[in-house]
Design an enzyme around this catalytic site. Structure first.
Site, PDB file in Angstrom:
ATOM      1  CB  CYS A  42      -0.993  -0.026   1.161  1.00 10.46           C
ATOM      2  SG  CYS A  42      -0.250   0.026   2.807  1.00 10.46           S
ATOM      3  CG  ASN A  83       4.262  -1.650   5.242  1.00  6.10           C
ATOM      4  OD1 ASN A  83       5.372  -1.943   5.675  1.00  6.10           O
ATOM      5  ND2 ASN A  83       3.300  -2.546   5.157  1.00  6.10           N
ATOM      6  CB  CYS A 130      -3.866   1.718   7.011  1.00  8.10           C
ATOM      7  SG  CYS A 130      -3.707   3.179   8.057  1.00  8.10           S
ATOM      8  NE  ARG A 131      -4.575   1.483   1.708  1.00  9.25           N
ATOM      9  CZ  ARG A 131      -4.320   2.140   0.593  1.00  9.25           C
ATOM     10  NH1 ARG A 131      -5.159   2.047  -0.421  1.00  9.25           N
ATOM     11  NH2 ARG A 131      -3.229   2.879   0.477  1.00  9.25           N
ATOM     12  CB  SER A 132       0.157  -3.485   2.717  1.00  9.97           C
ATOM     13  OG  SER A 132       1.003  -2.570   3.351  1.00  9.97           O
ATOM     14  CG  ASP A 165      -5.530   4.647   3.041  1.00 16.03           C
ATOM     15  OD1 ASP A 165      -5.546   4.200   4.205  1.00 16.03           O
ATOM     16  OD2 ASP A 165      -4.524   5.125   2.493  1.00 16.03           O
TER      17      ASP A 165
HETATM   18  P1  4NP Z   1      -1.858   2.891   4.052  1.00 17.98           P
HETATM   19  O1  4NP Z   1      -2.511   4.267   4.573  1.00 17.98           O
HETATM   20  O2  4NP Z   1      -1.242   3.215   2.700  1.00 17.98           O
HETATM   21  O3  4NP Z   1      -3.010   1.971   3.939  1.00 17.98           O
HETATM   22  O4  4NP Z   1      -0.831   2.490   5.088  1.00 17.98           O
HETATM   23  C1  4NP Z   1      -1.805   5.481   4.707  1.00 17.98           C
HETATM   24  C2  4NP Z   1      -0.920   5.643   5.744  1.00 17.98           C
HETATM   25  C3  4NP Z   1      -0.263   6.853   5.918  1.00 17.98           C
HETATM   26  C4  4NP Z   1      -0.497   7.899   5.036  1.00 17.98           C
HETATM   27  C5  4NP Z   1      -1.394   7.731   3.985  1.00 17.98           C
HETATM   28  C6  4NP Z   1      -2.042   6.525   3.826  1.00 17.98           C
HETATM   29  N1  4NP Z   1       0.155   9.151   5.217  1.00 17.98           N
HETATM   30  O5  4NP Z   1      -0.176  10.102   4.491  1.00 17.98           O
HETATM   31  O6  4NP Z   1       1.019   9.256   6.105  1.00 17.98           O
END
Ligand code: 4NP
Length: 148
Positions: free
Chosen positions: A8, A11, A13-15, A122
């Site tokens: 994702c 790294n 939340c989703r992955s 997300d």
């Molecule tokens: P992920 O979500 O890609 O599912 O881990 C996010 C985590 C952090 C951020 C954006 C999306 N960020 O902007 O820091």
């Protein structure tokens, strides 16, 4: 040995959610020896951090372990280390292809399902970790069927 990496953006939340769920499904089937499973982010902003507290809480609710999981960025070397690159959305697919180079097959997790929407929302933005959990569970179940 089948080598799978979930990808994702951050790294956190989703992955990591997909990684932990897939590990759990593989463990339930006693297939641990047949798989290498990891996750990574196309951005390194959260390198070294544990998964987001919403992801940790949702996985704990389902009694799924997150032991040893820390955010790390995807690198070109991952191209040789893994066979299956499983992304959460289309921007992850584009960034993964750019980082890996070459012509590795890069999939979205929900490509394996019959959902019309192929992107895992997300929860960093939606706040809905249950929705993400359910979609990751469905995608990971299909992925395990595909690889077995
Ligand atoms: P992920 O979500 O890609 O599912 O881990 C996010 C985590 C952090 C951020 C954006 C999306 N960020 O902007 O820091």
């Amino acid at each position: 040995m089948k080598k799978v990496v979930f990808i994702c953006l951050g790294n956190i939340c989703r992955s990591p959610m997909a990684e932990a769920i897939f590990r759990d499904l593989v463990k339930q089937q006693n297939l641990e020896a047949a798989f290498t499973i990891d996750s990574a982010g196309t951005a390194g902003w959260h390198e070294g951090e544990r998964p987001h507290k919403g992801t940790l809480a949702k996985l704990r609710e389902h009694d799924i372990s997150t032991e040893g999981m820390y955010s790390r960025p995807l690198t070109k070397e991952d191209s040789e280390r893994f066979d299956y690159f499983i992304c959460m959305d289309e921007s992850n697919v584009e960034n993964t292809r750019r980082i890996l180079g070459g012509d590795k097959e890069v999939l979205r997790l929900l490509d394996l399902t019959t959902h019309t929407v192929k992107e895992v929302p997300d929860p960093y933005y939606t706040g809905d970790f249950e929705e993400t959990y359910q979609l990751c569970l469905e995608g990971c179940t299909k992925l395990l069927e595909k690889l077995c």
